[in-house]
Write a protein that holds these residues in place. Structure first.
Motif, mmCIF file in Angstrom:
data_model
loop_
_atom_site.group_PDB
_atom_site.id
_atom_site.type_symbol
_atom_site.label_atom_id
_atom_site.label_comp_id
_atom_site.label_asym_id
_atom_site.label_seq_id
_atom_site.Cartn_x
_atom_site.Cartn_y
_atom_site.Cartn_z
ATOM 1 N N ASP A 95 0.822 -1.213 0.000
ATOM 2 C CA ASP A 95 0.000 0.000 0.000
ATOM 3 C C ASP A 95 0.856 1.262 0.000
ATOM 4 N N MET A 96 0.261 2.315 -0.507
ATOM 5 C CA MET A 96 0.858 3.656 -0.451
ATOM 6 C C MET A 96 -0.030 4.520 0.437
ATOM 7 N N PRO A 97 0.548 5.457 1.170
ATOM 8 C CA PRO A 97 -0.303 6.418 1.863
ATOM 9 C C PRO A 97 -1.171 7.139 0.823
ATOM 10 N N THR A 98 -2.373 7.531 1.200
ATOM 11 C CA THR A 98 -3.304 8.113 0.216
ATOM 12 C C THR A 98 -2.757 9.385 -0.429
ATOM 13 N N ALA A 99 -1.899 10.110 0.298
ATOM 14 C CA ALA A 99 -1.377 11.377 -0.239
ATOM 15 C C ALA A 99 -0.361 11.157 -1.357
ATOM 16 N N ILE A 100 0.164 9.933 -1.478
ATOM 17 C CA ILE A 100 1.218 9.665 -2.461
ATOM 18 C C ILE A 100 0.594 8.988 -3.675
ATOM 19 N N TYR A 101 0.949 9.470 -4.881
ATOM 20 C CA TYR A 101 0.266 9.003 -6.084
ATOM 21 C C TYR A 101 0.592 7.560 -6.462
ATOM 22 N N GLY A 102 1.807 7.127 -6.260
ATOM 23 C CA GLY A 102 2.123 5.771 -6.697
ATOM 24 C C GLY A 102 3.526 5.367 -6.325
ATOM 25 N N HIS A 103 3.845 4.128 -6.651
ATOM 26 C CA HIS A 103 5.158 3.590 -6.261
ATOM 27 C C HIS A 103 6.281 4.119 -7.135
ATOM 28 N N ILE A 104 5.981 4.427 -8.372
ATOM 29 C CA ILE A 104 7.052 4.798 -9.305
ATOM 30 C C ILE A 104 6.779 6.174 -9.879
ATOM 31 N N GLY A 105 7.780 7.027 -9.836
ATOM 32 C CA GLY A 105 7.683 8.324 -10.484
ATOM 33 C C GLY A 105 8.825 8.445 -11.478
ATOM 34 N N TYR A 106 8.529 8.932 -12.673
ATOM 35 C CA TYR A 106 9.602 9.051 -13.663
ATOM 36 C C TYR A 106 9.294 10.157 -14.647
ATOM 37 N N THR A 107 10.315 10.794 -15.113
ATOM 38 C CA THR A 107 10.163 11.815 -16.157
ATOM 39 C C THR A 107 11.406 11.773 -17.040
ATOM 40 N N ILE A 108 11.171 11.878 -18.317
ATOM 41 C CA ILE A 108 12.236 11.924 -19.319
ATOM 42 C C ILE A 108 12.302 13.358 -19.839
ATOM 43 N N VAL A 109 13.492 13.907 -19.973
ATOM 44 C CA VAL A 109 13.597 15.279 -20.503
ATOM 45 C C VAL A 109 12.996 15.301 -21.910
ATOM 46 N N PRO A 110 12.329 16.401 -22.259
ATOM 47 C CA PRO A 110 11.570 16.422 -23.529
ATOM 48 C C PRO A 110 12.409 16.026 -24.752
#
Ligand SMILES: CC(C)(COP(=O)(O)OP(=O)(O)OC[C@H]1O[C@@H](n2cnc3c(N)ncnc32)[C@H](O)[C@@H]1OP(=O)(O)O)[C@@H](O)C(=O)NCCC(=O)NCCS
Length: 123
Positions: A95-110
């Motif tokens: 489980d994740m705390p409700t305030a946190i969107y998800g287990h994995i966060g990622y972003t690739i530079v445009p």
């Protein structure tokens, strides 16, 4: 397809991370943090890097401060800085705390998108 590697955030690579911020990239998906991070980077690069992944508290988009979850954070490289990926978790539960969107966060530079890098990083 070019292979990417996941690298540990480091002072060596920090200037390239900062360069991406200067070009408007936001490492967070839920809020644009590029300006704020650049200010902190310019004030004290070493402290900025430390706080980025080790501060005891993190600020949510709504302004609330919550305890940082255990996490594994990486930067993505194809020889150049390409983005970031981080895995968050709570010990002993999926489980994740409700305030946190998800287990994995990622972003690739445009300028490195649509090359399969996010797919590789997730794998
Ligand atoms: C979403 C994001 C991470 C994708 O990174 P990427 O390295 O370009 O992704 P990939 O090249 O591995 O693409 C995988 C597939 O995702 C889909 N996809 C990626 N970008 C897309 C876009 N802009 N529009 C539509 N589909 C897209 C496609 O199906 C793509 O496969 P294809 O290129 O064969 O069509 C990147 O666009 C990004 O950083 N966006 C902003 C932040 C974000 O949304 N993060 C994800 C949630 S935490």
């Amino acid at each position: 397809m070019t292979d990417i590697t996941l690298i540990r955030p480091s002072l060596d690579w920090l200037p390239f991370y900062a360069r991406a911020l200067e070009q408007g990239w936001s490492p967070n998906t839920d809020q644009d943090v590029s300006r704020e991070q650049l200010l902190q980077f310019r004030r004290d690069p070493k402290r900025f890097l430390h706080d980025l992944y080790n501060s005891p508290m993190v600020r949510l988009p709504d302004g609330r401060e919550v305890a940082r979850l255990p996490a594994h954070d990486f930067w993505i490289s194809d020889g150049e800085f390409c983005g970031r990926i981080g895995f968050r978790f709570q010990r002993g539960t999926e489980d994740m705390p409700t305030a946190i969107y998800g287990h994995i966060g990622y972003t690739i530079v445009p300028w490195k998108q649509r090359r399969g890098y996010a797919t590789q990083a997730l794998a």
